[in-house]
Design an enzyme around this catalytic site. Structure first.
Site, short mmCIF file in Angstrom:
data_model
loop_
_atom_site.label_atom_id
_atom_site.label_comp_id
_atom_site.label_asym_id
_atom_site.label_seq_id
_atom_site.Cartn_x
_atom_site.Cartn_y
_atom_site.Cartn_z
N ASP A 40 5.43 -2.82 9.79
CA ASP A 40 4.69 -3.48 8.71
C ASP A 40 4.24 -4.87 9.22
OD1 ASP A 40 3.90 -4.25 6.02
OD2 ASP A 40 5.76 -5.42 5.97
N ASP A 61 2.85 -8.03 6.81
CA ASP A 61 3.15 -9.20 5.97
C ASP A 61 4.62 -9.23 5.58
OD1 ASP A 61 0.55 -10.45 5.74
OD2 ASP A 61 -0.02 -8.57 4.78
C1 XBP Z 1 1.07 -6.95 2.16
C2 XBP Z 1 0.14 -6.94 1.04
C3 XBP Z 1 -1.21 -7.48 1.20
C4 XBP Z 1 -1.29 -8.98 1.41
C5 XBP Z 1 -2.70 -9.44 1.13
O1 XBP Z 1 1.04 -5.69 2.77
O2 XBP Z 1 0.47 -6.46 -0.01
O3 XBP Z 1 -1.89 -7.18 0.02
O4 XBP Z 1 -0.42 -9.67 0.53
O5 XBP Z 1 -3.60 -8.86 2.01
P1 XBP Z 1 1.91 -5.33 4.09
P2 XBP Z 1 -5.13 -8.56 1.60
O6 XBP Z 1 3.27 -5.95 3.90
O7 XBP Z 1 1.91 -3.83 4.10
O8 XBP Z 1 1.22 -5.90 5.28
O9 XBP Z 1 -5.59 -9.70 0.70
O10 XBP Z 1 -5.87 -8.51 2.90
O11 XBP Z 1 -5.12 -7.24 0.86
MG MG Z 2 5.36 -6.35 4.00
#
Ligand code: XBP
Ligand code: MG
Length: 254
Positions: free
Chosen positions: A10, A12
């Site tokens: 993953d 973020d």
């Molecule tokens: C994290 C998310 C994303 C980011 C925002 O997903 O939920 O929505 O917060 O990104 P992951 P965008 O942990 O799977 O990476 O604004 O580009 O959608």
């Molecule tokens: Mg995440």
């Protein structure tokens, strides 16, 4: 039992504590557009239950603003706002503001050295991933990931399994050959729904989530001089998560 061949990361909250940067970028985009919307950390904690930036803005309007405001906001307006947000976010990453979490680059490097394959599995926008790879890693990661599965290439974002299913299909591997590294309940649910075992490294936005379906829950992956700690599941690591530990975990999961 299948051998462990592939690690699915993953982005973020797992590779780096990017959610704070996302939050600030949303607020900067709202200010650009002359809106009085402002997301503090407590509010953002709740908003994170919805993945995807455009989806999160719509959820905010539906849940926190008057219908008189929200009915007037079109999907085009949200898409434009989100583009501004992405521009702010990638600029903040390019400014070098976001270090990787402990052990991320170390574990990836070791996995590659030992012949494992790596992939990225995320709901975030693809250019956000590129910016993080370019600006937060010390190494050149150009050939590190066999697949970067990101954003709206699938109809449903996490907690749906779609993005994991897509990555597995692109990689040509079975779920039982993989482990996912995630930080949130939505990420864990997505991995499990695709049949992939998951390890969790929590952060301040996710430490209160339910991770009972995870193989192991840790504070982070650990670095020399910065040992990681077991929060739930097992077995206990010896200060750092390495390939041998992941292989043991995978074998136990059978
Ligand atoms: C994290 C998310 C994303 C980011 C925002 O997903 O939920 O929505 O917060 O990104 P992951 P965008 O942990 O799977 O990476 O604004 O580009 O959608
Ligand atoms: Mg995440």
């Amino acid at each position: 039992m299948s051998a462990l061949t592939t690690l699915l990361f993953d982005v973020d909250g797992t590779l780096a504590d990017t959610e704070e940067i996302h939050r600030k970028a949303f607020n900067a985009a709202f200010a650009d557009a002359g809106l009085d919307w402002s997301w503090d950390q407590a509010l953002y904690h709740g908003l994170l239950q919805v993945t995807g930036g455009r989806e999160r803005i719509r959820y905010y309007l539906d849940s926190y603003r008057d219908a008189a405001v929200t009915d007037a906001v079109t999907d085009e307006f949200i898409a434009d706002l989100h583009q501004r947000k992405t521009a702010h976010y990638t600029r903040m990453l390019a400014a070098g503001e976001v270090p990787l979490r402990p052990g991320v680059e170390r574990l990836m490097q070791e996995a590659l050295d030992k012949g494992l394959r790596l992939a990225i599995v995320t709901t975030t926008t693809p250019v956000n991933v590129t910016a993080l790879l370019e600006h937060s890693f010390r190494s050149n990661t150009r050939n590190w990931f066999d697949v970067i599965a990101a954003g709206s290439v699938v109809p449903n974002k996490k907690p749906a399994p779609d993005i994991y299913d897509y990555a597995l299909q692109q990689l040509g591997v079975a779920a039982g050959q993989c482990l996912a590294i995630e930080d949130s309940a939505n990420g864990l649910a997505a991995a499990r729904a695709a049949g992939v075992g998951a390890i969790i490294t929590v952060n301040r936005y996710t430490e209160d989530h339910d991770f009972s379906a995870a193989l192991v829950v840790l504070d982070h992956l650990g670095e020399p001089g910065q040992p990681c700690h077991l929060l739930a599941g097992g077995p206990a690591p010896d200060g750092m998560i390495d390939v041998a530990y992941l292989q043991r975990l995978h074998d136990r999961n059978g």
